[in-house]
Motif scaffolding. Structure first.
Motif, PDB file in Angstrom:
ATOM      1  N   VAL A 111       4.955   5.313   1.784  1.00  0.00           N
ATOM      2  CA  VAL A 111       5.837   5.189   2.937  1.00  0.00           C
ATOM      3  C   VAL A 111       5.070   4.496   4.062  1.00  0.00           C
ATOM      4  CG1 VAL A 111       7.254   6.490   4.575  1.00  0.00           C
ATOM      5  CG2 VAL A 111       6.984   7.321   2.233  1.00  0.00           C
ATOM      6  N   PHE A 112       5.742   3.603   4.782  1.00  0.00           N
ATOM      7  CA  PHE A 112       5.058   2.810   5.799  1.00  0.00           C
ATOM      8  C   PHE A 112       4.380   3.665   6.867  1.00  0.00           C
ATOM      9  CE2 PHE A 112       4.935   0.528   9.863  1.00  0.00           C
ATOM     10  CZ  PHE A 112       4.024  -0.450   9.513  1.00  0.00           C
ATOM     11  N   ARG A 113       4.999   4.728   7.321  1.00  0.00           N
ATOM     12  CA  ARG A 113       4.383   5.545   8.387  1.00  0.00           C
ATOM     13  C   ARG A 113       3.065   6.166   7.923  1.00  0.00           C
ATOM     14  NH1 ARG A 113       8.996   8.427   7.319  1.00  0.00           N
ATOM     15  NH2 ARG A 113       8.648  10.328   6.157  1.00  0.00           N
ATOM     16  N   GLU A 114       2.938   6.441   6.618  1.00  0.00           N
ATOM     17  CA  GLU A 114       1.671   6.946   6.087  1.00  0.00           C
ATOM     18  C   GLU A 114       0.612   5.848   6.090  1.00  0.00           C
ATOM     19  OE1 GLU A 114       2.720   8.344   2.224  1.00  0.00           O
ATOM     20  OE2 GLU A 114       3.854  10.058   2.988  1.00  0.00           O
ATOM     21  N   VAL A 115       1.007   4.633   5.732  1.00  0.00           N
ATOM     22  CA  VAL A 115       0.088   3.495   5.749  1.00  0.00           C
ATOM     23  C   VAL A 115      -0.344   3.208   7.183  1.00  0.00           C
ATOM     24  CG1 VAL A 115      -0.149   1.016   5.267  1.00  0.00           C
ATOM     25  CG2 VAL A 115       1.079   2.487   3.661  1.00  0.00           C
ATOM     26  N   LEU A 116       0.598   3.302   8.115  1.00  0.00           N
ATOM     27  CA  LEU A 116       0.302   3.064   9.528  1.00  0.00           C
ATOM     28  C   LEU A 116      -0.730   4.056  10.046  1.00  0.00           C
ATOM     29  CD1 LEU A 116       1.074   1.409  12.078  1.00  0.00           C
ATOM     30  CD2 LEU A 116       2.803   3.142  12.541  1.00  0.00           C
ATOM     31  N   SER A 117      -0.619   5.308   9.634  1.00  0.00           N
ATOM     32  CA  SER A 117      -1.550   6.329  10.126  1.00  0.00           C
ATOM     33  C   SER A 117      -2.928   6.225   9.483  1.00  0.00           C
ATOM     34  CB  SER A 117      -0.970   7.735   9.925  1.00  0.00           C
ATOM     35  OG  SER A 117      -0.866   8.021   8.550  1.00  0.00           O
ATOM     36  N   ASP A 118      -3.010   5.780   8.222  1.00  0.00           N
ATOM     37  CA  ASP A 118      -4.309   5.687   7.554  1.00  0.00           C
ATOM     38  C   ASP A 118      -4.315   4.567   6.504  1.00  0.00           C
ATOM     39  OD1 ASP A 118      -6.863   6.136   6.653  1.00  0.00           O
ATOM     40  OD2 ASP A 118      -6.392   8.011   5.620  1.00  0.00           O
ATOM     41  N   PRO A 119      -4.396   3.306   6.949  1.00  0.00           N
ATOM     42  CA  PRO A 119      -4.355   2.192   5.994  1.00  0.00           C
ATOM     43  C   PRO A 119      -5.523   2.182   5.010  1.00  0.00           C
ATOM     44  CG  PRO A 119      -4.286   1.392   8.271  1.00  0.00           C
ATOM     45  CD  PRO A 119      -4.476   2.861   8.320  1.00  0.00           C
ATOM     46  N   GLU A 120      -6.657   2.710   5.416  1.00  0.00           N
ATOM     47  CA  GLU A 120      -7.847   2.711   4.546  1.00  0.00           C
ATOM     48  C   GLU A 120      -7.601   3.524   3.267  1.00  0.00           C
ATOM     49  OE1 GLU A 120     -10.429   0.773   5.178  1.00  0.00           O
ATOM     50  OE2 GLU A 120      -9.592   0.187   7.113  1.00  0.00           O
ATOM     51  N   GLN A 121      -6.796   4.576   3.373  1.00  0.00           N
ATOM     52  CA  GLN A 121      -6.494   5.426   2.212  1.00  0.00           C
ATOM     53  C   GLN A 121      -5.724   4.648   1.142  1.00  0.00           C
ATOM     54  OE1 GLN A 121      -4.358   9.027   3.205  1.00  0.00           O
ATOM     55  NE2 GLN A 121      -3.761   9.368   1.089  1.00  0.00           N
ATOM     56  N   TYR A 122      -4.959   3.643   1.552  1.00  0.00           N
ATOM     57  CA  TYR A 122      -4.108   2.895   0.621  1.00  0.00           C
ATOM     58  C   TYR A 122      -4.669   1.504   0.306  1.00  0.00           C
ATOM     59  CZ  TYR A 122      -0.916   6.625   1.788  1.00  0.00           C
ATOM     60  OH  TYR A 122      -0.354   7.859   1.962  1.00  0.00           O
ATOM     61  N   LYS A 123      -5.882   1.250   0.691  1.00  0.00           N
ATOM     62  CA  LYS A 123      -6.518  -0.055   0.505  1.00  0.00           C
ATOM     63  C   LYS A 123      -6.465  -0.466  -0.972  1.00  0.00           C
ATOM     64  CE  LYS A 123     -10.532  -2.520   2.149  1.00  0.00           C
ATOM     65  NZ  LYS A 123     -11.740  -2.451   2.915  1.00  0.00           N
ATOM     66  N   GLY A 124      -6.050  -1.722  -1.202  1.00  0.00           N
ATOM     67  CA  GLY A 124      -5.974  -2.258  -2.558  1.00  0.00           C
ATOM     68  C   GLY A 124      -4.644  -2.025  -3.249  1.00  0.00           C
ATOM     69  N   ARG A 125      -3.759  -1.265  -2.662  1.00  0.00           N
ATOM     70  CA  ARG A 125      -2.457  -0.984  -3.279  1.00  0.00           C
ATOM     71  C   ARG A 125      -1.413  -1.999  -2.822  1.00  0.00           C
ATOM     72  NH1 ARG A 125      -2.306   5.400  -3.081  1.00  0.00           N
ATOM     73  NH2 ARG A 125      -4.107   5.785  -4.408  1.00  0.00           N
ATOM     74  N   MET A 126      -0.472  -2.291  -3.723  1.00  0.00           N
ATOM     75  CA  MET A 126       0.628  -3.215  -3.414  1.00  0.00           C
ATOM     76  C   MET A 126       1.740  -2.464  -2.714  1.00  0.00           C
ATOM     77  SD  MET A 126       0.607  -6.498  -4.293  1.00  0.00           S
ATOM     78  CE  MET A 126       2.203  -7.016  -4.867  1.00  0.00           C
ATOM     79  N   ILE A 127       2.369  -3.143  -1.759  1.00  0.00           N
ATOM     80  CA  ILE A 127       3.478  -2.567  -1.014  1.00  0.00           C
ATOM     81  C   ILE A 127       4.465  -3.681  -0.699  1.00  0.00           C
ATOM     82  CG2 ILE A 127       2.382  -2.876   1.249  1.00  0.00           C
ATOM     83  CD1 ILE A 127       3.573  -0.118   2.033  1.00  0.00           C
TER      84      ILE A 127
END
Length: 176
Positions: A42-58
């Motif tokens: 979910v975008f709001r999760e990526v917004l709060s911590d983009p480093e956690q999702y690094k390398g993932r496609m969205i």
């Protein structure tokens, strides 16, 4: 009376029309990119911590705020909006925030201009902090794999407008 050959050609033309209408309903992002993207992110999760999702496609949709050509490529600042039909951004009044999208190609800033709608498939690269007014804003940075620029919708005035326009009425009926 319908001859056998006429019915055959009619059914072929109906099949072609049906297949063409289906292609108009296709998503704007390729199946390959959609298969790689994680719908549970979910975008709001990526917004709060983009480093956690690094390398993932969205896949994200939004409205372009600003476009700049840099040494890295074209950098788009986008106001995220929920995706509607075929991935098109729904409404700029609903947003989870902003994100940056970097495309290694040259995109013309007059085409990818402020206010245009885009749908982007890309890999989350992390975070980039830039000034936004008088604050520092932390943007998720997306490396563009695919981008779709939505056509500009033309809004034509309704015909009723002309019937209620005083000057139009006076020019048509000067003696009333």
């Amino acid at each position: 009376m319908i001859k056998r050959g006429e019915c055959f050609s009619f059914s072929h033309s109906m099949l072609i029309i049906f297949l063409l209408s289906l292609s108009g309903c296709a998503p704007v992002i390729s199946k390959q990119a959609r298969d790689q993207a994680r719908p549970d992110i979910v975008f709001r999760e990526v917004l709060s911590d983009p480093e956690q999702y690094k390398g993932r496609m969205i896949i994200l949709s939004g409205i372009i705020i600003e476009t700049k050509n840099t040494k890295e490529g074209t950098l788009l600042e986008v106001l995220q909006c929920p995706a509607g039909y075929r991935g098109k951004p729904k409404d700029a009044d609903e947003t989870g925030g902003r994100f940056l999208a970097i495309d290694n190609r040259y995109l013309d800033v007059d085409v990818f201009a402020k206010g245009r709608s885009v749908t982007i498939a890309g890999e989350i690269q992390g975070r980039r902090t830039l000034p936004l007014g008088q604050i520092e804003y932390s943007y998720p940075l997306i490396s563009v794999k695919e981008i779709y620029l939505w056509p500009v919708e033309k809004n034509y005035p309704s015909r009723d407008y002309y019937y209620h326009d005083y000057w139009w009425w006076r020019s048509r009926y000067p003696y009333y």
